[in-house]
Write a protein that holds these residues in place. Sequence first.
Motif, PDB file in Angstrom:
ATOM      1  N   VAL A 123      -7.785   0.773  -1.154  1.00  0.00           N
ATOM      2  CA  VAL A 123      -9.165   1.228  -1.284  1.00  0.00           C
ATOM      3  C   VAL A 123      -9.271   2.679  -0.809  1.00  0.00           C
ATOM      4  N   TYR A 124      -9.795   3.528  -1.674  1.00  0.00           N
ATOM      5  CA  TYR A 124     -10.062   4.928  -1.341  1.00  0.00           C
ATOM      6  C   TYR A 124     -11.580   5.087  -1.305  1.00  0.00           C
ATOM      7  N   THR A 125     -12.125   5.359  -0.134  1.00  0.00           N
ATOM      8  CA  THR A 125     -13.572   5.462   0.004  1.00  0.00           C
ATOM      9  C   THR A 125     -13.992   6.928  -0.028  1.00  0.00           C
ATOM     10  N   ILE A 126     -14.973   7.216  -0.865  1.00  0.00           N
ATOM     11  CA  ILE A 126     -15.526   8.565  -1.011  1.00  0.00           C
ATOM     12  C   ILE A 126     -16.964   8.522  -0.527  1.00  0.00           C
TER      13      ILE A 126
ATOM     14  N   LEU B  47      -6.631   9.647  -6.929  1.00  0.00           N
ATOM     15  CA  LEU B  47      -5.862   9.300  -8.128  1.00  0.00           C
ATOM     16  C   LEU B  47      -4.427   9.804  -8.040  1.00  0.00           C
ATOM     17  N   GLU B  48      -4.215  10.885  -7.314  1.00  0.00           N
ATOM     18  CA  GLU B  48      -2.875  11.464  -7.216  1.00  0.00           C
ATOM     19  C   GLU B  48      -2.093  10.949  -6.005  1.00  0.00           C
ATOM     20  N   ASP B  49      -2.728  10.143  -5.172  1.00  0.00           N
ATOM     21  CA  ASP B  49      -2.125   9.763  -3.896  1.00  0.00           C
ATOM     22  C   ASP B  49      -0.783   9.056  -4.055  1.00  0.00           C
ATOM     23  N   MET B  50      -0.636   8.244  -5.086  1.00  0.00           N
ATOM     24  CA  MET B  50       0.573   7.442  -5.225  1.00  0.00           C
ATOM     25  C   MET B  50       1.654   8.122  -6.059  1.00  0.00           C
ATOM     26  N   LYS B  51       1.450   9.382  -6.439  1.00  0.00           N
ATOM     27  CA  LYS B  51       2.473  10.073  -7.223  1.00  0.00           C
ATOM     28  C   LYS B  51       3.737  10.293  -6.406  1.00  0.00           C
ATOM     29  N   ILE B  52       3.596  10.388  -5.085  1.00  0.00           N
ATOM     30  CA  ILE B  52       4.745  10.503  -4.192  1.00  0.00           C
ATOM     31  C   ILE B  52       4.682   9.323  -3.237  1.00  0.00           C
ATOM     32  N   SER B  53       5.561   8.358  -3.424  1.00  0.00           N
ATOM     33  CA  SER B  53       5.493   7.145  -2.626  1.00  0.00           C
ATOM     34  C   SER B  53       6.850   6.468  -2.587  1.00  0.00           C
ATOM     35  N   TYR B  54       6.929   5.457  -1.748  1.00  0.00           N
ATOM     36  CA  TYR B  54       8.151   4.663  -1.590  1.00  0.00           C
ATOM     37  C   TYR B  54       7.771   3.189  -1.752  1.00  0.00           C
ATOM     38  N   THR B  55       8.625   2.443  -2.417  1.00  0.00           N
ATOM     39  CA  THR B  55       8.420   1.006  -2.539  1.00  0.00           C
ATOM     40  C   THR B  55       9.520   0.293  -1.764  1.00  0.00           C
ATOM     41  N   LEU B  56       9.107  -0.505  -0.786  1.00  0.00           N
ATOM     42  CA  LEU B  56      10.036  -1.290   0.007  1.00  0.00           C
ATOM     43  C   LEU B  56       9.877  -2.758  -0.372  1.00  0.00           C
TER      44      LEU B  56
END
Length: 361
Positions: free
Chosen positions: A262-265, A308-317
């Motif tokens: 959840v991203y709250t604005i 919207l761009e937050d997950m463009k750089i991420s890691y999946t464990l």
Amino acid sequence: MLVLAPMAYGWQAPDTVIRTTTRLVQVRVVAEDSQGRPVTYLRKQDFQLEDNRKPQPITLFATEGSSLPASETGASATRPAEDDPGRNDYAMILLDWLNPRYADRISVLDHVQKLLSKYQPNQMVGLYLLGRESYLLHDFTSDNGELLQVLANLDPGLFEPERPSNSKFDARNGSTSAAPRLSIEEQIFNFNIKILSTFETLNKVADGLARIPGRKSLIWVTNGFPILLDGRAVPGAKAAEIAYQQDTEKTIGKLNRADVAVYTIDARGLPAAPSHGDVGTLQEFSERTGGTTFHQRNDLDEGMRLALEDMKISYTLGFTIPMDAAPGNHEIRVRTTRPGVTLRYRESYQLDDAPAPARRH
């Protein structure tokens, strides 16, 4: 189409529980430095993962947007291709027409249109309206033009509360003149209706998004609401008139089980004067699901773009659920051995059934 079809018709479904059908749990992690900038150089050995505070070996490690070659991220690492046609991310923009003031809704509508006019998200984006009547405005699509057409016909004055016949409502600032002052009981009643309706909608959205595999983003544009109705929320009310902590725990748990960040604005932007809202509620929903809160700024479209761009750089464990794991809610903890790095991720998953015992032959 098979993925999207349930979304179009499944929003009215009753409460459902998302069952873990495999023994692998995946956790998407965003890493940031002390300035809030994404960290792109982490390897598998830089992470530690716990299931109900018990360390678990990381059996899957994938990166997206990492600056390291795939061969250096870890022995079992995989790198999901950003242009993989079989891989889609989904983001639902939830427009709150119930809690913010009329003037704030006008501003929100303008900023969402501004965002979609100049920015093409990588995700499939949908629109949902939170009001006295909540419903899906548009299913997931990559066509911004369709979304803009829906927004052009959306009335920011929709679901305005009924006004007394002897009052005069000013649509320019959402104020009412010559209206009788509501009693404490009436204010609490109105608050309660709006807060319970908000929880109902968030649970409905979580149920719909749970039908889509993988991590999803919910961009909730709102001013929030108090989790405790007391004298701070309603002047003159008792110390703790109504508490919504149980509703909050239930809803956040459902969002986590559905793998929804959840991203709250904050719809109020940078208010010139004190106005109704609760940033603490916004932060609790975002922090506990792996999202972020954007507030005290007037460029709401920039906040939505960052979400919207937050997950463009991420890691999946990924880790395999232990065979002796008990059914129920499981707490997830992820740590890193790298100093100065902060991690964001969902805090739990739900295991509904214990594994069946192996048969002996």
